[in-house]
Write a protein that holds these residues in place. Structure first.
Motif, PDB file in Angstrom:
ATOM      1  N   MET A   1       4.555  46.175  14.023  1.00  0.00           N
ATOM      2  CA  MET A   1       4.148  45.597  15.309  1.00  0.00           C
ATOM      3  C   MET A   1       2.904  46.328  15.831  1.00  0.00           C
ATOM      4  SD  MET A   1       6.318  43.191  15.704  1.00  0.00           S
ATOM      5  CE  MET A   1       6.521  42.660  17.406  1.00  0.00           C
ATOM      6  N   ALA A   2       2.931  47.632  15.736  1.00  0.00           N
ATOM      7  CA  ALA A   2       1.795  48.425  16.204  1.00  0.00           C
ATOM      8  C   ALA A   2       0.537  48.080  15.418  1.00  0.00           C
ATOM      9  CB  ALA A   2       2.114  49.918  16.090  1.00  0.00           C
TER      10      ALA A   2
ATOM     11  N   HIS B   1       4.850  36.069  15.939  1.00  0.00           N
ATOM     12  CA  HIS B   1       4.914  35.797  17.364  1.00  0.00           C
ATOM     13  C   HIS B   1       3.875  36.657  18.096  1.00  0.00           C
ATOM     14  CE1 HIS B   1       6.567  34.757  21.209  1.00  0.00           C
ATOM     15  NE2 HIS B   1       6.972  35.973  21.466  1.00  0.00           N
ATOM     16  N   LEU B   2       3.832  37.913  17.773  1.00  0.00           N
ATOM     17  CA  LEU B   2       2.894  38.832  18.418  1.00  0.00           C
ATOM     18  C   LEU B   2       1.458  38.402  18.138  1.00  0.00           C
ATOM     19  CD1 LEU B   2       2.329  41.407  19.999  1.00  0.00           C
ATOM     20  CD2 LEU B   2       2.602  42.717  17.893  1.00  0.00           C
TER      21      LEU B   2
ATOM     22  N   ALA C   1      -0.810  44.924  16.690  1.00  0.00           N
ATOM     23  CA  ALA C   1      -1.353  45.109  18.038  1.00  0.00           C
ATOM     24  C   ALA C   1      -2.712  45.784  18.023  1.00  0.00           C
ATOM     25  CB  ALA C   1      -0.373  45.911  18.894  1.00  0.00           C
TER      26      ALA C   1
ATOM     27  N   LYS D   1       8.728  38.268  14.303  1.00  0.00           N
ATOM     28  CA  LYS D   1       8.176  39.029  15.436  1.00  0.00           C
ATOM     29  C   LYS D   1       6.680  39.262  15.263  1.00  0.00           C
ATOM     30  CE  LYS D   1      12.308  41.460  16.880  1.00  0.00           C
ATOM     31  NZ  LYS D   1      13.017  42.755  16.889  1.00  0.00           N
TER      32      LYS D   1
ATOM     33  N   GLU E   1       9.533  48.304  11.110  1.00  0.00           N
ATOM     34  CA  GLU E   1       9.279  47.262  12.104  1.00  0.00           C
ATOM     35  C   GLU E   1       8.390  47.742  13.249  1.00  0.00           C
ATOM     36  OE1 GLU E   1      12.439  44.489  13.496  1.00  0.00           O
ATOM     37  OE2 GLU E   1      11.652  44.989  15.478  1.00  0.00           O
ATOM     38  N   PRO E   2       8.729  48.849  13.927  1.00  0.00           N
ATOM     39  CA  PRO E   2       7.838  49.252  15.033  1.00  0.00           C
ATOM     40  C   PRO E   2       6.404  49.496  14.583  1.00  0.00           C
ATOM     41  CG  PRO E   2       9.597  50.887  14.670  1.00  0.00           C
ATOM     42  CD  PRO E   2       9.938  49.693  13.855  1.00  0.00           C
TER      43      PRO E   2
ATOM     44  N   ILE F   1       0.322  35.408  20.231  1.00  0.00           N
ATOM     45  CA  ILE F   1      -0.016  35.728  21.614  1.00  0.00           C
ATOM     46  C   ILE F   1      -1.446  36.235  21.707  1.00  0.00           C
ATOM     47  CG2 ILE F   1       0.450  37.412  23.430  1.00  0.00           C
ATOM     48  CD1 ILE F   1       3.443  37.073  22.117  1.00  0.00           C
TER      49      ILE F   1
END
Lengths: 343, 343, 343, 343
Positions: free
Chosen positions: C285-286, C328-329, C289, C325, C281-282, C332
Motif C-alpha cells: 500500500m505504501a 482501490h488505492l 501511495a 486494496k 500488505e502495508p 483513488i
C-alpha cells in the motif's frame, strides 16, 4: 535464552554452566547433539546478562530468544495505547498532523507560520528552541525566548506545541511551555534524560536514533515507561545507510513492525527522513498507507531564508495540499472493513 | 562551495543566486557549460549554510568543498598536539595503554584489578561509575561511590583515572575525581555536554559515535576546542555496520586518516570495537601498526562474573602479554627512520 | 567537475592540472581563494576519469558535479517510459501486479498457484527456475524444466511470465520462455550479463543490488540501455542495513526519487524487501501511495512447505485481498487532479 | 536450531511443529516456560531450511545455532590450509605480496611495472584483463590481449599471475593464462561462476562482497570447495558503510575472525579497502600485525595517467619501501614464541 557449547566442550564445562544458570534460578534443558551441546534456558530474562556466560569455559555463544523490552511490548499490553494532547488523540483512528518550522527564528515569522499551518489543517505546531547542530558555527536556537514565542503562538492559534529538549537541565523549563516534549535522534540513548522524562507528566515524542535498531528504540521507550510516564509516541525519522541521495533512509517498514511488536503510537517524520522537499508528500502518503498514526512535517514560509533545514521545508501552500491528501487517504482507509495498514 | 544550477535554469535565477552570495560577501566565479551553469564560490565557509541555497529557484545542488572543521584540522595547526596526563604524554612517540574493567563493581575487586594492570604495564586506569546501558534493567553503575573507589585506586597505584561523564549535571563531580573525562559513543553529539566540557580544564577522551562519520566526529571535537579546551583525544571504538559476528566494525583506517586531517592524538578501543576477547590482541597490534597513539583495553580478573562487557574483557595475565607485545612493536617502529604508520 | 587544490599548492602544480584538463578538451575556470584554489571544469563528462586527477601533485580532491548516467536520466528523456508486456503497460497510470512463488517447485503446484493468482487479479506470473541461494546445500531450481512449466502456465492462464536469468550462458534459453527477464540483486553489477541483455528484445526487470546506491543502479540500467535495449524496469527490493528485524530495509523513498531522476518505470518487491509476510500488505500500500508503477509479490498455496521464501509468501486468499486494496488505492489517486505520488 | 513458539501457541500447534521436525529426522527437546515454549532441535543442519518453520502456525521465530558452512570451517579441518603457487606458499609463515596495476593498459607499461614490482620484492603479479566498471563509459579491459601480456610478463620475471574472471564463459580462457584466478567483490555471490571454478584446478582468490557478511563469504567459499576445488584464498577488500572519506571500510577484524572460524588462508587488499594511496602503507602494516597471510597492492609507474584506480596506486619506489617494512614486521612476529596475530 540458548547457550551453545563449543565442539569438544567437556562434561565439566557443561556442568559449570548449568550450575551457574540453576543457581540464578533458571531451568536448563540440555540437548546433546553429535557436534554440539545446546542448553535451552527458561526463566525470567534480564536476571543475568546473557553475555556473561560467554566468558565461561567451553561456551561458544549465547543466543537471546525473547525480546528484552517488556512494558513497551504488545505481549504486555494488547490494546493500542493512545496519547491525548489537547483535543487530539494520537493513536486512535485519526491521522495527527504536526507542522512548523525547524527552528523558531523570531516572533513574527513564527506566528505567521503558526497561523498558516493552522489554516492548512495542522493539529499541532512544532518548532525548535534548542537545536542540535553538527557544527558549533551554526545557529543553535533562541532558547527560552523561543519557548515563549511558541507559547504565544499556542495561545493565539489553539494549537498544542511540540518542541525538543536537549538536556536534563532544561526539562523543567521545556515542560513549562511544551505540550509534547520531543527527544531528538541524537538523544535517543541519552539514558539520564530518558529517566528524567519518565518522571514528567507530559507526552514524550521519542525519535529513532540514526543508527538505532528497532529493539534499541523500544528499549529507550522502556526507560521512559519504566520511570513512570506511559505517554510515549515513537517517531521514525530515517536511519543512516550508505545511500547519499537522501539525507537518511526512511524505514517505513518500521511502522507496521512497531504496530506488531508494541502498543505505542507511531509517527513518521518525512522531512528529516528524506531531507528533500519533493519527497515529503509522497513519503507522507506512503506513511499513512502503511499505518502511521501521524506525520510531522517541516513548514517554512520562506525556505530560501530558513536558518536551518530549508531544503526539506514545504511552503504553507504545498503543506495545505499535502494535509488534504493525507486526510483524504486516511478517510478511505477508515471506510474499509479492515484497516489496510494494520497487521 | 560550488553551486550547480538545474538544466534549464534561467538567467534570472542564476542572477538571484549570484546576488545572494555576493550580498553575503562571497566571490562568485560563473562557469557556463552546454548543459549546466556551475558557480565556484570563494569566501569564508560557515558564513552561510550551503543548504539554504538549494531552496532558491533553479538550484540543483550545492557541493561543499572545504572541510567544515577548523580548530581540529591539520590546516589550522600543523604539528601534532599532545595531551599530558600525569607523567604520560599522549600523542608523542610512546604508546599509551589504558586498562581496567568496564564498570567499577566494588572496592576490593577494583583495587585488585588496578594493581594487576599497573603490574602488567598500564599507563592509566579506566573504569565506569556511570554506565550507559541499552536496557533499563541492566546495572547502571555505582555513581559517586564508584568515583571515590577510582580515586583511592589512583592514590594507591599512581595510575591516572579515565572515566565517563554522561550528562552535564555530573561534570563537576566527575572532574573532581577523573584525570581524563571520557565522552561515550552515545554522547558524541550531545552538544550541550561538549560545550560544557570545553570549559573544563581536564583532557577529554572523545569516543566516535556508532554511526558518526569522521567529519561529524571532528565537528564534535570542534565544539570542545571552540569552547576553550584544547586537550582532546579522539578514540575509535568501532562503527555500526551490517556485520553481526563482531559487536561493531573497528574502522582502523580512521587512525591514519585522522592523523592526516587533524593534529589531535588518536586512540583505539579494540574491546568495544570488536566485542570479542580473542580479537583484542590482534586488533591492538594492528592499531599500533597503523599509527595509534594509544589503546584502551577492558581487563577484568574474572570476566565470567563481570557485570558488563565480560565477553570482551581480558584477564590480567593475557593483558600483561598484550602490553608487552604492543610496546615491543612500538619500539621497532621507533627504530625505523620513518614512522611506518604515519602518513 | 570541480578540482580542489591543496592548501599551499604551487602555481606550477595548478598549471599542470589546468594544462592536462585543457588538453582533454575541457574549459577550466580558476577560482583562487585565500585558502584554496578551486577549478570549475566544463565539458563532456566521462571523457576523463575524474579520479585520475587526484594523482597529480597538489590536488586535494575532485568533486564530480553531474550525474554519470545519461540514457537513463530525465534530462535525456523527459516523458515517462513505458514497457509493454502482452496487454499490460508498465509505467502508465495503472498499477501492475506480478505474483507467484519464489521458485517453481513442480508442475502441479505451479499451475495451481498460477490459476490462483490469475483469479486473484495478478497481471503477470513470477517464478524462479534458477535460484541464487546463499548456501550450496539449498534447492537451486529446476532449470529448463521449470521454464517449460512456466510456459505451460502462461498458455493456460494467459499471464505473461517474469523469471530470473543468472548467467550469460542461459540468456537464450530464458529468453525463449520468459516475457520479462529478471536480473536479481546479486547480479545487478554483473556487467557482462547486463551488456548481453542489452542485445535481447525482451523487457528487463532490474532489481536493485543489496548495497547499490541509486546512482550505481541507474548506471547498471545504463549498461542495458546503452547496448540497445530500451525496455528496462527498475525494481526496489530493499537494501542491507544494520537493522535485523527485517530481512532488508525497503527504501521506498527510492520510488519518487527515481521518478525524479529517471524516465524508467519503477516497481517494488515488498516480499524480499521485508522478508515478513505480515509486512507485505502495508508496504505494498505504501509503495502505491508513493508512486510505484507496480508491485511484485510472492504467493504460495502452502508457505509452510515452500522450498524457499516461505516466511515472506502470502497465501492466495490474502493476496487476493491485497490486490483489491492496491487497485482501490490506485483508483483513488487517479481521480485526483494531480497524481499524489509523483513529484 | 531453536524454534521459539508465540506466546499463546496451542498444544496442537506445538505438536505439529514437533511432528514436522521429527519426520525430517531431527531430535526435538521441548522447554516450556511461563511465557513461551522453545524447542531445541538437534540433527544435521541443512536438511530443512529453518525459515520454512516460520510459516507453521504458532511459530514466532527460528534461530539457527550452528554455522551453515562446513568444508570451510575450522571444525571440519583443524590445521591451516595452504595454497601453493609456484614457489610461493600462501598460508604458511611467510607473508605473500601481490602487486601490480589495476588494469593491463598496454604491453610496455605492464612489463615495466612487472619488472619494477619484481625488483621491489613482490611474490606475484596482479593485473586485470576484464574490468568490472560501474560506468559503461569507462575502460573495460583489453580482454585476451591483456592475458597474453600478463603471460609474457610471467615468462620474463618468473612471477605468477593473479587475474580476475568475470563470467563463466571466460573461465577456460583465463585459466589458460592465470596462476591464480580472482573472483571480484561484485561476483562473490555469482553462484554459477563459483560452481564452475570449483571444477578448475587453479587456486581461487575470493574477494569479499561489498556488503557480504563473513558468513555469506564463507558460504561462497563453500560453493567452490563443495564443487571440488580446495584451493581457496579469502581476500578482505573493505565493506560498504556510511563513511565516505574512504572508498570502503577495511574490516581488518575479519582477519583474526576468519582464522578462528576457518582454515583457509586470508589476504588483505588495502588499495581497494581504502581507495587512498596514503592509507595503503599503514593499513598493510596493520593487516600484517593482525595476522594476514598476504597483501595485494596496486602499483602503477604513473598513477596520474593510470586508466583506473590511480588515486589508490603506489609508485614502485613507495611500494618497494612498503614491501621491506611489511617483511621486516612479519620477521619480528616470527621471532616471537607465539604468533601475535593468531588467536
Amino acid at each position: 535464552m540458548v547457550v551453545v557449547m563449543q565442539k569438544g566442550a567437556t562434561q565439566d564445562q557443561i556442568q559449570i554452566v548449568q550450575n551457574r544458570l540453576e543457581a540464578e534460578g533458571f531451568n536448563v534443558h540440555l540437548s546433546q547433539g553429535v557436534n554440539r551441546t545446546i542448553m535451552g534456558v527458561i526463566g525470567e530474562p534480564g536476571k543475568i546478562d546473557p553475555q556473561i556466560l560467554v566468558s565461561l569455559g567451553g561456551v561458544e555463544k549465547v543466543v537471546p530468544i525473547l525480546q528484552p523490552f517488556k512494558l513497551a511490548s504488545r505481549d504486555f499490553k494488547h490494546e493500542n495505547s493512545t496519547v491525548q494532547v489537547g483535543n487530539c488523540v494520537i493513536g486512535d483512528d485519526q491521522i495527527t498532523i504536526v507542522a512548523g518550522p525547524c527552528a523558531v527564528e523570531g516572533r513574527e515569522i513564527f506566528l505567521e507560520t503558526a497561523w498558516a499551518v493552522k489554516k492548512a489543517g495542522a493539529d499541532m505546531l512544532r518548532g525548535g528552541a534548542f537545536k542540535p547542530r553538527t557544527s558549533p558555527y551554526s545557529f543553535q536556537g533562541l532558547g527560552e525566548k523561543g519557548l515563549k514565542i511558541m507559547a504565544e503562538a499556542r495561545e493565539l492559534t489553539g494549537l498544542p506545541i511540540v518542541t525538543e529538549v536537549m538536556d536534563q537541565k532544561s526539562i523543567a523549563m521545556v515542560a513549562e511551555y511544551a505540550d509534547v516534549i520531543q527527544v531528538g535522534a541524537r538523544n535517543m540513548q541519552n539514558f539520564f534524560l530518558l529517566r528524567e522524562l519518565g518522571k514528567v507528566n507530559k507526552p514524550i515524542l521519542l525519535k529513532r536514533g540514526m543508527s538505532a535498531t528497532i529493539e534499541e528504540w523500544l528499549m529507550a521507550a522502556e526507560y521512559i515507561l519504566g520511570s513512570g510516564n506511559p505517554q510515549v509516541i515513537l517517531c521514525e525519522r530515517g536511519i543512516r545507510t550508505f545511500e547519499t541521495y537522501t539525507r537518511n533512509t526512511l524505514d517505513l517498514s518500521a511502522v507496521p513492525l512497531l504496530k506488531h511488536l508494541s502498543h505505542l503510537p507511531v509517527m513518521v517524520d518525512p522531512s528529516h527522513g528524506t531531507g528533500k522537499r519533493d519527497l515529503v508528500e509522497p513519503m507522507s502518503m506512503a506513511a499513512v498507507a502503511c499505518g502511521t498514526d501521524g506525520i510531522m512535517v517541516e513548514v517554512h514560509p520562506d525556505p530560501a531564508n530558513a536558518w536551518s533545514d530549508g531544503p526539506q521545508s514545504l511552503i504553507p501552500d504545498d503543506f495545505s495540499k499535502l494535509a488534504q491528501k493525507v486526510r483524504h487517504l486516511k478517510g478511505i482507509y477508515q471506510l474499509d472493513d479492515q484497516s489496510a495498514g494494520r497487521i
